[in-house]
Each structure stands twice: as C-alpha cells, then as structure tokens.
Motif scaffolding. Structure first.
Motif, PDB file in Angstrom:
ATOM      1  N   GLY A 122      14.017  33.131 -21.715  1.00 58.79           N
ATOM      2  CA  GLY A 122      13.056  33.581 -22.702  1.00 58.79           C
ATOM      3  C   GLY A 122      11.751  32.824 -22.722  1.00 58.79           C
ATOM      4  N   ASN A 123      11.645  31.765 -21.980  1.00 64.89           N
ATOM      5  CA  ASN A 123      10.391  31.024 -21.959  1.00 64.89           C
ATOM      6  C   ASN A 123       9.407  31.715 -21.035  1.00 64.89           C
ATOM      7  OD1 ASN A 123       8.348  29.153 -21.500  1.00 64.89           O
ATOM      8  ND2 ASN A 123       9.737  27.461 -21.990  1.00 64.89           N
ATOM      9  N   PRO A 124       8.239  32.031 -21.495  1.00 65.14           N
ATOM     10  CA  PRO A 124       7.309  32.776 -20.631  1.00 65.14           C
ATOM     11  C   PRO A 124       6.887  32.006 -19.399  1.00 65.14           C
ATOM     12  CG  PRO A 124       6.263  32.128 -22.678  1.00 65.14           C
ATOM     13  CD  PRO A 124       7.703  31.833 -22.844  1.00 65.14           C
ATOM     14  N   SER A 127      14.857  33.950 -16.426  1.00 66.70           N
ATOM     15  CA  SER A 127      14.221  34.993 -17.210  1.00 66.70           C
ATOM     16  C   SER A 127      14.912  35.127 -18.547  1.00 66.70           C
ATOM     17  CB  SER A 127      14.319  36.330 -16.489  1.00 66.70           C
ATOM     18  OG  SER A 127      13.211  36.525 -15.694  1.00 66.70           O
ATOM     19  N   PRO A 145       9.374  33.098 -16.149  1.00 69.23           N
ATOM     20  CA  PRO A 145       9.055  34.253 -15.300  1.00 69.23           C
ATOM     21  C   PRO A 145       7.710  34.099 -14.599  1.00 69.23           C
ATOM     22  CG  PRO A 145       9.001  34.846 -17.611  1.00 69.23           C
ATOM     23  CD  PRO A 145       9.632  33.508 -17.534  1.00 69.23           C
ATOM     24  N   LEU A 146       6.797  33.356 -15.220  1.00 71.39           N
ATOM     25  CA  LEU A 146       5.529  33.113 -14.544  1.00 71.39           C
ATOM     26  C   LEU A 146       5.784  32.410 -13.224  1.00 71.39           C
ATOM     27  CD1 LEU A 146       2.616  33.648 -15.358  1.00 71.39           C
ATOM     28  CD2 LEU A 146       2.478  31.313 -16.158  1.00 71.39           C
TER      29      LEU A 146
END
Lengths: 626, 485, 120, 280
Positions: D101-103, D98, D106-107
C-alpha cells in the motif's frame, strides 16, 4: 446423431425465440443459451475423431453457374475452434446469468446465438459461400451486442462493423476470383488447386492470397487494422468482452490456417528470403510488429478493458507470426497459443467483468485495492496475467516457449528479439493492471460497498484457474487431442503429457512446476518458521503515526496509478504521436467533407448538375463525329 | 389468356376513371377499387408467370413489326408482378396521402401511374414506351406535388424540367432510330440495329438512354432525387423508389441485347455509372434527412444495377434482376417503416429516431433487415445480388469497378447500420407508436426478403428464365416476330 | 433541303436546351422546354417527309404509280401524340409553378430550400 | 548462502573503494537471521503470498541454472524457462510490495519493470547469439562448448558481447548506474520501503538468490562454466566484483535514459558482434 446443420438451425431458431418471445425474461434466455451451448459441446465431443463425417443440406444455391448444395464437413481444425467457441460460451453463460439482473441489454442472447450459428457455419462449412455468410453475419450480430443500446458506445461498435465489412468485402472478392478460376467454391478442393496454381503461376495466385490474408488479418486485429479491438472491447458488455477477445479475434487465425498457410507453405514458388517465402516472411513480421505496437500502446492505457484488448492484439500478433513460419512447430505453437489465449484472456476479461459488476468502473485510475475485497477474482486475475505474460508454470508459457523455439529453429533472430520486447512489455502492462485494479490502496467507497461476486459467477473463474494451471503443467492434455489436427499440417509427432519438444531444446513442464512448488515450499517454510507477525492497517505504518485526515490525505490519494510508465511512454511519444487511429479519423473526416460537397451538388440550385448534363450531351453528340 | 395482358394495363386506367364517379363516396370504396385492381394484377401476372411464361398480344391486330405489341415474356412478367405487388401493398395499407388515406384524385393518378408502369414494362414498342413513360411522369409530377410542402413543389418542378429535357432527348433518339432502321419495335430493332452506322447508332442510343437513365436516377439526371423524395407523400416515395426506378432498371435490362452491340457506348456508360454510384452513396453518407438519404440510396442502387448490366454476361443480368427486385422490396419496406417512424416522432431527421426500437420493436427490426438487405449482407435477399454482381465484374475483368463497388458497399453499410444503431440506442423520452398499420406490408415484404435470402433457390428458376429472355436477343425477337407469321 | 430542315430543327432543340440550362426563371425554363419540344417534333415530321411523295390517304385512284410513294404517316402520328403529351406536361408544370409561386412568392428555385435539412 | 556471502563481500569492496572499512563479510547473514527473528507487521495475506512466490520462483530459477555443469535434474539449463521462472519471482515481489500500500513501492516496481524492458532485449540478443552458435538453448551445452582452456572461453572469443552482457547484468542486478528501482534517496528504497522484519529478511534472501543465479548465468555463458564448484564460485565472484566496482563509482541514470542507453550501446555491440561472427 444430431447433424451440424440442425445445430445451426437450432441456434437461429432459439435466437428468434429469445428475440421475439423472451425479451422480458433475461434469465430464462440465458438458461436457454447455456443449455444450447452445453448441448453443442456434447454433440461436438461425440463428433471428435469422426473426421470423415460429411453432410449436405436439402437446399440448393445457384451462384453464377455454380449450383451448389450447402454442406458441412468435420475437419480437426474446425472442430477444435468450434469446440472452444461452444465451451467458452458455456462457461461464459454462467457468468452472464449472474450478470443478467443488473443493467444489461436484452439483445445479447439472440445476437450471441446468431454468432454461435455463424461460427459453426464458418468452422464446418465445406464451401466458401457459407463461409462468407457466416463471416458477415458475425459482423452485424456483434455490432448490436457491442452497442448494447448505448449511444456513447455506438462509435466503437461502428468501428468494429466497419472493419468487419472491409474484411467481408475482401473475402467476397477473393472467393469470387477463386470461384471463377476453378469453377467451384469447395474449400478443400480449391486448396489443392490453389497450391498447383501457386506453383505454376504464382502471380495469379498472389492477389487472391493477399486479399484473403488481409481479410483474415483484419478480423484478428493485426496492425494497421488493430484499432477496432480496443474500442470494441471497451464498449462491449462486460460479459461479452471475454468472447470477443477469446473467440472473435481467433476467426482470422482460423481462416489463415484453413486456407492461406497450407497454400503458402506448400505451393509458394515466388521469391524466398531467409529460407522463407517472402509472402510469409512479410506477414510474420507484420505479426511481430503488431504485437510490439500493441505493447507500446498498452503502456499508456488507463482503461482496463482497452489494455487487455491491446494485450489480445499482441497475442494475436504472436500467433500470426508463428503460423506464418509454416513449420510444424510454428503452427503447433501458434495453435496452442491460440487455444491457451482463448482460455486465459477469457478468464481475465471475466475477472474484469466481475470488477465492473461490483464497481461499475473500467478506468484503472479509479480503482485499487480490490483484491482485499474480492480474493477469488484477484487470484483468478493473478493466474490469468501470469499465463498472459507467458510466465512459467502457467499455460501461456508453454505455447510462448514453442513459438520462441519455432522462431529460433528457423533462425529468425530479429523476430525473436522483437518478441522478447513484446513479451517483457506484456509483463509490464499486465502488472500495472494488477496493481492498479487489485493492489495498493483501496478507495473508501469500494471498501464499504464492494464484495466478492456471487458463486454462480465464480464457477467459470474456478474452472479457468484449473484449466490454466492444469494445461501449464500438462500441456499434453491439449496437445494429444491436437494430434489429428497437427497431422493435417504434416506433423505426426506423438505428444507426451508433460514434455514439449522444441527445435533447440525441450521442456519438461511437470518437473519445472514441481521445482517451482518446492521452491515455494522452501520459501514458505522460511517464512512460517520465523517469527510471528501482527497485522496493522495500511496507513499506520508509512504515515508514521500521523493521522492522515489531518493532512487532508485520504487513501485514494495514496494510490499510485496515474502515469505508471511515464518514462517509457515518453520514450515512445514520437511513435504515439503519429498513430494509425488519427489517420483513420482524418480519413473519415475527409469523407464527411466530400459528402457535404456532393450534397451541395444535389441540393444547390443545380448549375453543377446541368453542366454535367451538358457534358453528357456533348459526349453523345461528339460521338457522332468520331 | 390474351386478354389478361391487356387487362393489366386497361384495368387501372378504367379504375382511375371509375373513381371519379365515386368522388363523393367514402375513401374505402376507392381503396377497395384500387386494391382489387392491383391484387388482380398481382395474381394474374403471377399466374401467367408460373403457368406458361410467354405471351404476346398484338393490339389492333397489326402484325408485330408494324403495330404495337404487348410482350409478356419471362422477364417482363416478373417485373409486372413485382410492381403490382408493391402497388397493391401501397393501395391496401399505405395510402397515397400521408395523413388522409386515398382521396379520389390521388387514387386516380396512382392508378394511372400503375397502368403506365405496367405499360412501360409490357410494351414491345419504343414509342409506346415513351408515351407510357410520359404518362407515368405526368402523374408522378402531380403526386409528388401532392405532398404540399415547399420541397414537394421544388422537387416536382426539378423533376418536370429534368424529365422534360430527358424525354425530349429520348424522343429525338427514337426519331433518329426510326429514321435509320425504319422500325420502332424493340424486337425488330434488336435485329436491325447493326445496320446503322457506328456514330449515328451512338447518337441515337445515347439519346434514348437519356430517358431511361432519368428513371434510373443516374447522375446527371438525378438532381431532382433528394427534393422529390423528401417532398413526396409517403405512398409516392415508395412509387418513386420501388416502382419507377424498377421500371427504369427493367428497360435497361430489356435493351441489353442492343447495348451489347455497342462496346463504345458501354465504355461511356461505365464511368457514368461509377460516378453516379460514388456521388449518390457519398451524398447519402452525409445526409441527415431520412427520405433524402433513401433517395440517394436508390440512386446508388440503380447505379449498381446499371453496372451489373454493363458487366454483362448471364451473371451480370442475373445480378441486375436480383438487385432490382431486392431493391424494390427493401426500399418499399424502408419507406413504409420510415413513414411509420415519421408519424410516430413527427420528424424526418433520422437522428431523432433514437430509441424508437422500444416504441416500435417490429419497425426497428424491419428497418434493420431491409437496410442490411440493401447493403448486401448474407441472410437477406440483397446479398445474392451483390454476390453475383461481384462475380460478374470479376469474370469480365473489371477490377477497378469492383474495387469501387466494394468500397462503396462499405460506405453504404456504415450509413445504413448507423441508422439502425440509432434506433436501438436507449432514450428516455417515450413516443407513442402511431400508424402501425404501415408495418403490415413491411412485414410481408421482409418475409419475402428473408425467405429468398435464406433460400434463393425458390426463385432462381424464375429469374434464370428472365435472364435467358433478356440475354438472348434471338429469343425475344423470335417470340415477338414469329407471332402470326 | 433535308439537311436544312434537320439542321434547323436541331438548332431549335439546342436553343431550347440552352434556355433550360441558362435560365433561372421557372416560366422561362418552361418556355425553353416548349421550344425544345417544337424542335424535336419538327425533326420527327421532317423524318417522315419526302418532297415527291403523296399524302398518305388512300383514295379511289389506287392505280397510281405513286401508291408505294406515300409519305410515311407514322411520324405524323408520333408527333401528334408528342404534342398532346407536351401540352399535358406544360399544363401540369404551369399549375405547379403557380402553386409554387403562391407558396413561396418567387419564381426561381432558391437554394435556400435545403437549409431546412439540419445543420450545414 | 553464497549470494549472501557475495553481498557481504560486496559491501566491503564498496567500502574500500570509498575509503571506508565496511562491515565484516558475515554481516549479511547476521542481518538476515536477525530480521527473520523479529516480529514484523503485515497488512494483508497478499503480501505474504507475494513474498513466498518471489522467493519460491527465484529458488526454482536457481535450481535450473547449472553450477559447474551440475544440475539437480536433467533439464539442461533451459534458458527460456530460467528467464520466465525468474519473472514469476519478480512478479511475486512486485505483487507483495504493491499490496503493502505504500505508493513508493509501486513507483519502484514501475521503474524496475521499465528497466527490465531495457535489459531484456540486449540480454535476449546475447542469448540468441549463443543459441545460434550452439544450436541449443541449454546453458549446460553452451558452457560445455567452451571447454578447453582460457582461450576458448566466450569472453575471449566474443569480447564485444561480453561487454554488452556486463552492462546488461549490471542493470539486472540493479547496481549503479541502473539502480533506479531502489534509489534510496528518491523513493526510500522503492519496493522494500514498506517491508520490515521477516519480509525484509526474505527480500534479502531473494536478492542474494538473484545475484547468485545471474552471476551463474554469466559464468556459464562467458567463462566456460567451471570444472568444479569452487572454481565456478570464484568466477561468479569475479563477475560480481566487476559489477560492484562499477557500482561504487557510478552515478544514476534517469530511467528513460537508462532504457535508451541499454537499447543502444549494448544492442549495438551485440549486433556488431553478430555481424563479425556470421560474416566470418
């Protein structure tokens, strides 16, 4: 020694002083508050062990034909709860002192002091009358704190007050039935009488117990009365939320342990199911259902405080389940979990309050990446959610483990599975909060403006971290003082510092923690012995060297937060559609419509009323011929 | 001491006539006269209450069953003291008129009303009660109409017609009672009511109760309530809420020994009281006009009193007396503070009182305390009444009624705290507090409410005396009829 | 005779009640109230009346056997008071109706009154 | 170590099923060492903390799982502790990625956790079955119950439960059809997307450790533990092979379908199994 009555009166007097004279001096009133709580902690510490302590006040109340003098008794159960109330308020006061400079209602201190006085009354009283007085005082005092002078918060605080009133009314009715039956309102003697009554004529004891249980369950936010919890937590001032979640929800648990559990477990003579009284069985299930429903509701929640409130409701559910098991292990697990929950949930809400303090925001979709700016707050929150999810080696794990053991020991397998669901779900939504608030991309506004909270507000966080970790490693430090308390529930096991006994196994918290630390050391060794690292800004890597600005993409857009658990939410859509909230809203709407119609009766040119009058006359005259 | 009891009725009447002579003079003389009379009434009734307790005066020297008697026993003296206290506060601080304080006309009427209320409480004769009731009614019609706005007239006219109807029915009932028992003396009636046949007794008492229920604002007779409370001038609102309903409650308590001999009548009145409670409180739940809301709340509280009396027993009577007193005190506070708010904001809709706690912090606190007291929250006086009442109901196994009462209490709590909450909400617009002198009596009354709330022991002895006097018909009858015999 | 008198007075009272409930015009309601009052007063007087009894005035001839057979004087006193009260009520009511008429221009209680009380 | 070996062998098996040759079995070791030796980029100390916490938690979990009846200290293989210690590993991993910072990360974590909600329930039910039978929450004792030959293994005694457990473990190891969290084609390997260098190396070790103790739990539950470490490992490999075989031929579920599937089929199987056991 200062008597408990004096402490209560002192709190009320301080409340008056702060209300009348110190309205303009917020900081000074917080200092007074802090001093009072510190002093109470000191007094309570001196009271520990003095279980025969007894005092009566020089007032006499005449209720019906029962003439009573209010008095206070020092019992382990009340002592523990009030100790935690005072200690948590003391910790919280540091936080609030830091908070007091910002926009903050002036009414908090006096009302909070009233709550403290009321809670001391509830926890130490020897008769039901003072119990009721304290119980209802809690309601209006917290109404004013929660509202805090904000128009938009009024509805939420009203929902709290509504449920508080319902609880109070049920309590009064139940207490009167006890009073009429036994001609006394003494809590401890009527416990014994109730046990006998429940054994001989269970159907007479049953309605009383039911009303009391419902009254207490409302206060602890059990399903279907849980709807006040998220609303009250959301609207409460940020530094009062820890108190609601840590303490207020536990009043119901206290009531259950004080009166209902002993009677049900010792005196129940009705039907049994799976070796358990039906009464207790039903409410055990209610607890589990509460936690499952709260978990499902928390998945789709976007507000940090509401999410944590649902978490509190779920935890209250575990506690209710555990204590209704009625076994020594269950009660011990429930109590331990109650105390642990007080600590970790208060700490979590403090960190949220810290976030609110810096950003003014509780909507998680509008946050992100705050950990980079508020490391201490982040660490506290991290440890808090580890504890809240019941993960080793924090304190939440020990008590949750004990509840599992108690459930398995009584062979309630379905409940165990349901609790697994709630517990895993807790991990889900707590991680979502962690991610959405503290991790991921930081917003540009926050990057510029947010910094760590002042040291005064860090103090309770540090203490909280130490407590959570310390009690996770050595639960004995809490379990050992609890031995006199457990003795009242018929368990006399002497506790060791770091080994907890369950029904189907035992747990050595110290060793498991040591092994965990060793594992971390090995991992760290691998990490630091390997090659070096260098730091790059976040956007550089995955945007592959492109300038995000050119694409009109800001870090805000790279934060994944909205609809985090959408698949799960979709799965439960059928349940969320028919929520209890809607039923309540509908009821209140119907009430309003009825009210309007009745208004018409009075204000319309009153043919209605004259018709009623005619009816009355007809009745009177008709009586002549009967 | 005999003269004091008579003076309690005579003096206000005398003052009313005296005021006529000072009609050209300044208002302060009127205020002085009224204050003096009412203060004298308060003090002397309190002195009598605390000194010896019971007192019977036979007017004109006729022996009790035949002549008119004034009975000042432990029950009636409590109420006389109460109404004199409130009239004193109105006279001294409130003023009859909302704006111009006490002109001689309203002053005289107010004094007449006081005399009539005291007379209704003190008299031991049923017909005399009727006369005083009409006297009070006529003066209150005029006083309500003094409000001068459209709803004053509407309210007063509705009151006249409902009141006229009810009092005529009462007169009919009195006639039947006299015809069958041959006496009008309440004490005598208590002894002889058993001689009347069931159905005739039912009819007569039912008709007599019509008049009392009108004063108590119970359902079919309370249709005048919202308009009158809305239209009446501030002082008259307090009279309506705190004095006239109190007197109604007192009379019902006084007639308890007669009522208790009619189980059928009680069975009929119980649903009536419940219906009245539900209707009044639900109407109040929706109401936006503060005075109408308080009027509805009065009706609800009086229905509670009636329920407490119908539950019966020592505890029921105790509860009834407690609730009546608590209601009178709290309602007076609410109206005083409400008048103050109205003066400050120039509006009677409670939603426009948002943020008044900043302008008038004391007013907000007073309002909240009184509202909580009416709801029956601990720490205030009303709690003890409600507590005893629920106890009485459960003791007499009226579970359904208790359930309704508990639910309605929640409704009541919600709508009262809703107003208090509104007061405490923040608001930018700043209004100036006006007419703050109206808060002085409210402070006094709130102090009493809170004192009794925290320490009911200080008056429980007196109230228990009242309970004994009310509950046992023998005691009252012996007191009245043994006189001179 | 008694029955007829009682019944007639009660019928009069009931007519009054019916008038009060059915009429809209304020004056008519007031008249109905007066009819009711008359009915009730008649009832009271009837209660005290007895065909064989004497006038309850003590004259010189006390030796009469009918000395104990007076008409009960109390109801008459009551009715006298009641009539006076009725007069007072009627006067006040008339004055109020006059005021009301001057203020609103009609003689019925309009339900439009409550509409000033906010939204509804 | 063993876990890495497994992954290496697993890749061969997958390849063979898909008619490729595949890498050598020691390829995974080479990868890890290579990654650890690389200079790597990082964004924040929380990433480091997360990675270390993850590996530390999983190692601590591994230590508590009895291997052929042997444990480093006398904890008895406490099941609840194992489950919750493993969770801290997952939490660490989730936190670390998380913080990257890469979306996509968390996906992937969101999917993983949703799936976790799916498989924990049937798995808990299986554990409860055994706890109720042995009256103990110790893996050692559960394994010891099955001593005495092939026929007393739980796989023979409770075949339905075994099938359920196999499905559950498939989800636990994030193999197909339950590999939504990685889903390379959709979310670019999910959690691992932003990890490079030694972070990825640590991640691989984590995966290996996880596979190791998950198979170990299975062996203890169903295959009677093991007489010595060699047979134990062999049995573990057997479990892993089944998983890999299924993995190599299966497509992927949608996440909610996966959870729903896990809550219906395995749970139903276990309940049937429980009924059979308790009614007999």
């Amino acid at each position: 020694m200062i008597s408990i009555g004096t402490m209560i009166i002192l709190a009320v007097v301080l409340a008056l002083i702060t209300r009348v004279f110190l309205m303009k001096h917020k900081l000074l009133s917080w200092v007074l508050f802090s001093a009072y709580t510190a002093f109470s902690v000191f007094v309570l510490l001196k009271l520990y062990g003095n279980w025969n302590y007894f005092e009566t006040m020089n007032l006499s109340y005449l209720v019906g034909r029962i003439n009573m003098r209010p008095g206070f008794m020092n019992k382990p159960l009340g002592w523990f709860f009030s100790f935690f109330v005072m200690a948590m308020s003391f910790l919280n006061s540091f936080f609030s002192m830091g908070f007091s400079k910002s926009i903050h209602s002036r009414n908090i201190v006096p009302h909070w002091l009233m709550i403290l006085a009321a809670s001391l009354t509830v926890f130490f009283t020897k008769d039901w009358l003072l119990f009721i007085i304290g119980w209802e005082t809690l309601g209006w005092a917290s109404f004013f704190i929660i509202m805090g002078g904000k128009q938009k918060k009024y509805k939420d605080s009203m929902s709290y007050y509504f449920f508080s009133l319902v609880s109070g009314m049920l309590l009064i009715a139940a207490v009167w039935m006890i009073g009429i039956k036994f001609r006394t309102l003494n809590i401890h003697t009527t416990t014994r009488s109730m046990i006998i009554l429940a054994k001989n004529t269970p159907w007479q004891a049953f309605p009383i117990l039911l009303m009391l249980t419902l009254s207490f369950l409302i206060k602890s936010g059990a399903y279907p009365f849980h709807i006040w919890a998220p609303r009250a937590h959301k609207s409460a001032p940020a530094d009062f939320s820890p108190f609601i979640s840590g303490i207020m929800i536990k009043f119901g648990i206290f009531g259950l342990l004080l009166y209902v559990i002993p009677i049900v477990s010792k005196g129940y003579a009705g039907y049994s199911i799976f070796g358990m009284p039906v009464f207790a069985w039903v409410f055990s299930w209610l607890g589990i259902i509460t936690s499952a429903i709260a978990t499902v509701l928390a998945f789709s929640e976007n507000d940090a405080k509401r999410l944590m409130a649902y978490s509190s409701v779920a935890n209250a559910g575990y506690i209710i389940t555990a204590i209704f098991l009625g076994t020594a292990l269950g009660i011990k697990g429930g109590l331990l979990h109650a105390f642990n929950h007080m600590i970790f949930k208060a700490v979590i809400f403090m960190t949220i309050a810290a976030v609110v303090y810096r950003t003014g925001e509780t909507d998680m979709n509008k946050m992100g990446g705050l950990a980079y700016k508020m490391p201490i707050t982040f660490m506290t929150f991290l440890l808090g959610i580890i504890a809240a999810a019941g993960i080793a080696p924090m304190n939440g794990f020990v008590s949750k483990w004990m509840i599992y053991q108690a459930l398995l020991g009584q062979k309630h397998y379905f409940m165990t599975v349901a609790m697994f669901f709630a517990s895993t779900g807790a991990f889900l939504y707590l991680y979502r909060a962690l991610h959405a608030i503290f991790l991921g991309q930081i917003r540009e506004v926050h990057e510029r403006e947010v910094k760590e909270v002042p040291f005064l507000m860090q103090i309770p966080m540090w203490i909280g971290m130490i407590l959570m970790f310390g009690l996770g490693v050595f639960p004995g430090y809490l379990l050992r003082p609890m031995m006199p308390l457990m003795k009242t529930f018929g368990s006399s096991i002497s506790e060791s510092l770091n080994v907890v006994q369950g029904s189907v196994g035992s747990l050595n918290t110290l060793f498991s923690t040591v092994i965990f630390i060793l594992g971390v050391v090995i991992a760290a060794a691998i990490f630091f012995l390997s090659a070096k690292t260098h730091k790059t800004p976040m956007m550089d890597n995955y945007t592959s060297g492109e300038d995000p600005e050119e694409w009109n993409v800001t870090p805000n857009k790279y934060q994944f937060s909205y609809g985090f658990y959408e698949p799960i939410t979709k799965m439960f859509a059928w349940a969320l559609k028919r929520s209890v909230d809607k039923a309540y809203f509908k009821a209140s709407y119907i009430l309003k419509i009825i009210g309007r119609e009745i208004n018409m009766i009075f204000t319309d040119h009153n043919n209605w009323g004259y018709a009623a009058l005619l009816g009355l006359l007809a009745m009177i005259i008709g009586g002549l011929f009967l | 001491m005999n003269t004091y009891l008579t003076l309690l009725i005579i003096l206000p009447v005398f003052a009313a006539f005296l005021m006529y002579f000072f009609r050209k003079a300044d208002n302060w003389i009127n205020i002085a006269i009224m204050s003096f009379v009412t203060l004298f009434g308060t003090v002397s009734s309190l002195v009598m209450l605390f000194s010896q307790g019971s007192e019977v005066v036979a007017l004109g020297g006729w022996k009790p069953p035949y002549g008119i008697v004034l009975v000042g026993d432990r029950l009636s003296l409590i109420f006389v003291a109460l109404i004199y206290l409130i009239t004193y506060l109105i006279a001294q601080f409130g003023g009859i008129e909302r704006t111009k304080v006490n002109d001689h006309k309203s002053g005289a009427l107010f004094m007449l009303l006081t005399a009539a209320a005291a007379g209704m409480i003190l008299t031991g004769d049923l017909f005399n009660f009727f006369v005083f009731m009409e006297l009070a009614a006529i003066s209150s019609y005029v006083l309500i109409a003094k409000g001068g706005c459209r709803s004053s007239y509407t309210g007063a006219l509705k009151y006249i017609f409902t009141g006229g109807l009810a009092s005529m029915l009462m007169l009919l009932g009195i006639g039947i009672l006299y015809n069958t028992t041959g006496t009008l003396n309440i004490a005598h009636l208590m002894l002889r009511i058993g001689l009347v046949g069931d159905s005739l007794r039912w009819l007569a008492l039912g008709l007599v109760l019509c008049g009392i229920l009108l004063k108590m604002e119970v359902f079919p007779f309370n249709l005048w309530v919202p308009e009158s409370y809305k239209g009446a001038p501030a002082g008259m609102k307090i009279v309506l809420g705190s004095i006239l309903s109190t007197v109604g409650g007192y009379t019902l308590i006084r007639l308890y020994p007669i009522l208790i001999q009619n189980p059928g009548l009680i069975k009929m009145l119980l649903p009536l009281a419940l219906l009245s409670l539900i209707l009044a409180e639900l109407a109040a739940y929706r109401e936006k006009h503060i005075n109408r809301l308080l009027g509805y709340s009065s009706a609800g509280q009086m229905a509670l009193v009636m329920l407490a009396i119908l539950f019966g027993g020592r505890m029921g009577i105790y509860a009834a007396i407690f609730i009546v007193i608590a209601h009178a005190l709290a309602k007076a506070v609410l109206f005083f503070v409400g008048a103050h708010f109205k003066k400050s904001t120039d509006s009677s809709m409670w939603e426009s009182y948002r943020g008044l706690s900043k302008t008038s912090p004391i007013g907000a606190v007073l309002f909240t305390v009184a509202a909580l007291s009416l709801t029956g929250i601990p720490g205030m006086m009303g709690f003890w009444g409600k507590l005893s009442m629920i106890g009485a109901g459960l003791a007499s196994a009226k579970y359904f009624s208790i359930g309704i009462i508990l639910i309605i209490t929640i409704v009541e709590g919600v709508y009262f705290l809703r107003i208090s909450g509104t007061l405490y909400q923040s608001n930018e617009s700043d209004v100036k507090a006006k007419a703050s002198y109206l808060l002085i009596p409210a402070v006094i009354l709130v102090l009493i409410i809170v004192l009794i709330g925290f320490w009911p022991g200080c008056i429980s002895k007196i109230i228990n005396g009242g309970v004994s006097a009310a509950e046992r018909s023998s005691e009252y009858a012996k007191l009245v009829l043994d006189y001179l015999l | 005779m008694f029955t007829i008198l009682y019944t007639l007075s009660l019928v009069l009272a009931l007519i009054g009640i019916f008038g009060m409930i059915s009429q809209k015009n304020l004056i008519k309601i007031l008249i109905s109230l007066n009819i009711l009052e008359t009915g009730v007063n008649l009832f009271l007087v009837t209660a005290g009346w007895s065909a064989e009894a004497n006038v309850p005035i003590i004259t010189g001839k006390l030796g009469l056997p009918s000395a104990v057979n007076f008409v009960d004087p109390l109801p008459q006193a009551l009715v006298l008071t009641s009539i006076v009260i009725g007069l007072g009520v009627t006067t006040v009511a008339l004055a109020l109706i006059l005021r009301y008429y001057r203020k609103t221009g009609n003689l019925t209680l309009e339900p439009s009154e409550f509409q000033s009380g906010g939204e509804r | 170590m063993v876990g890495l070996l497994f992954i290496g062998l697993g890749r061969i098996i997958t390849a063979r099923v898909q008619r490729r040759i595949g890498p050598p079995f020691y390829q995974q070791f080479i990868d890890v060492i290579k990654l650890l030796a690389r200079e790597s980029i990082w964004h924040h100390w929380i990433m480091t903390l997360g990675s270390i916490m993850a590996l530390g938690g999983l190692i601590a979990t591994m230590v508590h799982v009895p291997v052929a009846g042997w444990l480093p200290y006398d904890s008895g293989g406490p099941i609840f502790l194992i489950l919750y210690l493993a969770t801290i590993g997952y939490l660490g991993m989730a936190m670390g990625v998380s913080a990257s910072g890469n979306p996509n990360a968390p996906l992937g974590i969101g999917r993983a956790l949703s799936l976790m909600l799916g498989y924990e329930i049937p798995f808990a039910a299986i554990l409860i079955l055994f706890i109720s039978l042995t009256g103990s929450s110790s893996l050692t004792e559960i394994a010891a119950m099955q001593a005495g030959g092939f026929l007393s293994w739980n796989i023979v005694k409770f075949p339905l439960a075994f099938i359920a457990a196999e499905i559950t473990v498939q989800a636990m190891m994030a193999e197909k059809p339950f590999d939504q969290m990685i889903a390379p084609s959709e979310i670019a390997s999910g959690p691992l997307v932003e990890l490079g260098g030694k972070f990825l190396g640590l991640g691989m070790i984590q995966m290996a450790v996880a596979i190791y103790f998950e198979t170990a739990i299975m062996v203890n539950l169903f295959f009677g533990g093991g007489a010595n470490i060699f047979t134990f490992t062999l049995k573990q490999f057997g479990v892993y092979t089944i998983a890999i075989l299924i993995n190599s031929v299966m497509p992927r579920y949608k996440i909610e379908n996966a959870v729903r599937y896990l809550w219906t089929v395995p749970l139903a199987l276990i309940i049937i199994q429980m009924l059979i056991v308790f009614l007999r």
